[in-house]
Scaffold this motif. Sequence first.
Motif, PDB file in Angstrom:
ATOM      1  N   GLN A 153      85.400  28.954  -9.299  1.00  0.00           N
ATOM      2  CA  GLN A 153      85.464  29.306  -7.848  1.00  0.00           C
ATOM      3  C   GLN A 153      86.670  30.171  -7.665  1.00  0.00           C
ATOM      4  O   GLN A 153      86.183  31.149  -7.073  1.00  0.00           O
ATOM      5  CB  GLN A 153      86.372  27.951  -6.978  1.00  0.00           C
ATOM      6  CG  GLN A 153      85.186  27.179  -6.430  1.00  0.00           C
ATOM      7  CD  GLN A 153      84.677  26.347  -7.563  1.00  0.00           C
ATOM      8  OE1 GLN A 153      85.431  26.109  -8.728  1.00  0.00           O
ATOM      9  NE2 GLN A 153      83.588  25.518  -7.631  1.00  0.00           N
ATOM     10  N   GLN A 154      87.656  30.213  -8.358  1.00  0.00           N
ATOM     11  CA  GLN A 154      88.610  31.547  -8.435  1.00  0.00           C
ATOM     12  C   GLN A 154      87.847  32.653  -8.661  1.00  0.00           C
ATOM     13  O   GLN A 154      87.957  33.864  -8.055  1.00  0.00           O
ATOM     14  CB  GLN A 154      89.836  31.094  -9.238  1.00  0.00           C
ATOM     15  CG  GLN A 154      90.994  30.560  -8.591  1.00  0.00           C
ATOM     16  CD  GLN A 154      91.897  30.081  -9.819  1.00  0.00           C
ATOM     17  OE1 GLN A 154      91.686  29.720 -10.604  1.00  0.00           O
ATOM     18  NE2 GLN A 154      93.227  30.433  -9.614  1.00  0.00           N
ATOM     19  N   SER A 157      85.405  33.837  -6.111  1.00  0.00           N
ATOM     20  CA  SER A 157      86.080  34.518  -5.032  1.00  0.00           C
ATOM     21  C   SER A 157      86.461  35.984  -5.394  1.00  0.00           C
ATOM     22  O   SER A 157      86.536  36.852  -4.429  1.00  0.00           O
ATOM     23  CB  SER A 157      87.233  33.594  -4.218  1.00  0.00           C
ATOM     24  OG  SER A 157      88.230  33.660  -4.833  1.00  0.00           O
ATOM     25  N   ARG A 158      87.186  36.010  -6.358  1.00  0.00           N
ATOM     26  CA  ARG A 158      87.620  37.113  -6.755  1.00  0.00           C
ATOM     27  C   ARG A 158      86.326  38.288  -6.993  1.00  0.00           C
ATOM     28  O   ARG A 158      86.717  39.350  -6.815  1.00  0.00           O
ATOM     29  CB  ARG A 158      88.400  37.135  -8.181  1.00  0.00           C
ATOM     30  CG  ARG A 158      89.252  38.510  -8.243  1.00  0.00           C
ATOM     31  CD  ARG A 158      89.683  38.626  -9.715  1.00  0.00           C
ATOM     32  NE  ARG A 158      90.944  37.835 -10.001  1.00  0.00           N
ATOM     33  CZ  ARG A 158      91.513  37.722 -11.307  1.00  0.00           C
ATOM     34  NH1 ARG A 158      91.154  38.678 -12.319  1.00  0.00           N
ATOM     35  NH2 ARG A 158      92.536  36.666 -11.519  1.00  0.00           N
ATOM     36  N   GLN A 160      83.731  38.396  -5.223  1.00  0.00           N
ATOM     37  CA  GLN A 160      83.473  38.708  -3.878  1.00  0.00           C
ATOM     38  C   GLN A 160      84.189  39.737  -3.168  1.00  0.00           C
ATOM     39  O   GLN A 160      83.745  40.689  -2.765  1.00  0.00           O
ATOM     40  CB  GLN A 160      83.832  37.461  -2.984  1.00  0.00           C
ATOM     41  CG  GLN A 160      82.349  36.350  -2.988  1.00  0.00           C
ATOM     42  CD  GLN A 160      81.416  36.887  -2.673  1.00  0.00           C
ATOM     43  OE1 GLN A 160      81.238  37.853  -1.741  1.00  0.00           O
ATOM     44  NE2 GLN A 160      80.229  36.027  -2.671  1.00  0.00           N
ATOM     45  N   ARG A 161      85.916  39.696  -3.585  1.00  0.00           N
ATOM     46  CA  ARG A 161      86.626  40.345  -3.142  1.00  0.00           C
ATOM     47  C   ARG A 161      86.608  41.860  -3.858  1.00  0.00           C
ATOM     48  O   ARG A 161      86.715  42.975  -3.236  1.00  0.00           O
ATOM     49  CB  ARG A 161      88.085  39.909  -3.311  1.00  0.00           C
ATOM     50  CG  ARG A 161      89.117  40.520  -2.436  1.00  0.00           C
ATOM     51  CD  ARG A 161      90.234  39.640  -2.513  1.00  0.00           C
ATOM     52  NE  ARG A 161      90.859  39.255  -3.459  1.00  0.00           N
ATOM     53  CZ  ARG A 161      91.664  40.198  -4.300  1.00  0.00           C
ATOM     54  NH1 ARG A 161      92.061  41.306  -3.594  1.00  0.00           N
ATOM     55  NH2 ARG A 161      92.177  39.568  -5.425  1.00  0.00           N
TER      56      ARG A 161
END
Length: 477
Positions: A153-154, A157-158, A160-161
Amino acid sequence: MAKVRRVFVCRSCGSAQSRWQGKCPDCGTWDSLEETTFDPALEKDTHKGLAAAFTPGSDSDDAHSPAGSPAAAVSLGDLASSPESLQRVPSGIGELDRVLGGQGDHRGLVPGSVVLIGGEPGIGKSTLLLQAAGAWAARGQRVMYVTSEESAQQVGSRAQRLGAAAGDATKNLFVLADTNLARIVEQARKIGPALLVVDSIQMVYKPDVPASPGSVTQLRRCCADLVTIAKSSGIGVVLVGHVTKDGQLAGPRLLEHLVDAVLSFEGDRHHAHRIVRAVKNRFGTTLEIGLFEMTGAGLRESPDGAGLPAAQATPRPGSAVCPVLSGSRCMLVELQALTATGFLGAAKRKASGIDPNRLAMLIAVLEQHAQLRLADRDVFASSVGGVRVVEPAADLALLLAIAGAHLRRSLQARTAVVGEVGLGGEIRPVPALDQRVREAARLGYQRLIVPKGARISIPGAELAEVKNIDAAIEHLG
Ligand code: TYD
Ligand code: MG
């Protein structure tokens, strides 16, 4: 049958000793020898199995195994692949592809090769590789990103960013959070990626090896297995390795000789710029570097080096800017020096980013030929922003920084310095002077102190030729 051997391997330099010693006889590190067993039969079996698993329709691995039937010698003419004709997979991140090797548009990772990328914790290795993985995936390559330190997940989301999860990357980029090599290999076989990123190799372990993750035994065995997979399947493998405090990859020689390329990711955490450089590259030059800037949205390419700290250097005593050459590219680096009261016979000489022997030599030249009394002064010298400067062409800039610091005099604004200093105090010519002058002038350093006999004229650049260090020191005002 080959015998199982007990060997003691140094965690720092990777040398093997037959008995335990408190200090490694090769690199001098204390308490670094670690016991490990070496079973030739076991290693051969594992490699056979792995090679077969990744070669569709093959039970025998005679074609791949170094331990199979003896390989036939081949004439050089039949081995057509020169570094230029190798197939390569570009990531589209130009600064990374440049370091991976190749020519022009034909740059990038060679399929079936293993690249190890090292750097201090927190410097941005995961960021770089996630962006590269995203870029490769967006160009249609299947990529598996194994994270052994963060959760899936980490990483998601990274990604994505960082904008690494756009377009085709969403379906081509696979993330796996695991540390067990057997499970990683199993997943790789299912997914069949063209590229496999392992972040980081130090946390990965083989369950059948009785040693803890990150130990010499585990590192060597895991890395060797991944090399076998890469060679037998054509998957390009990128491994991340953390470096220890003193700037060495943990178990450096150990992994360095197993892999095809070793890249180092350098920079100063307090500055935005980052440099990728090849320490070893079987498929390209080790002279090229890649320049990046760390921003709020990940790493941004900085091909003209404008983000480097020297571009904003202000003149002051103890500072000199030098155009340093690295591969086909030139960078402006600020060198700084400071002198302080010390003790005669016990004066300190500290260098950071600079060769300490070169620093000692320049101090001796200043004492002998410019009559500066430095024997009872502590001298500190550094290159700004954590850039490593190894070229002799930076001698004169360092010498003027030391002399300026001692005499409390500075160079004029927008002045750059280049030249090699000889033991007689003479200034020697340097390679590619016109390229250095052009680059300096382009970044606003129109005045240059250069070795005598330059015989070049570059529009917009004013050259001051100097024959010896006395003439150079006169430029300090
Ligand atoms: P990371 O890639 O996790 O480093 P490494 O894998 O080498 O340990 O990056 C760590 C640092 O980078 C972190 O301290 C914050 C910074 N960073 C940014 O400034 N911008 C960003 O977009 C990202 C992802 C990280
Ligand atoms: Mg990381």
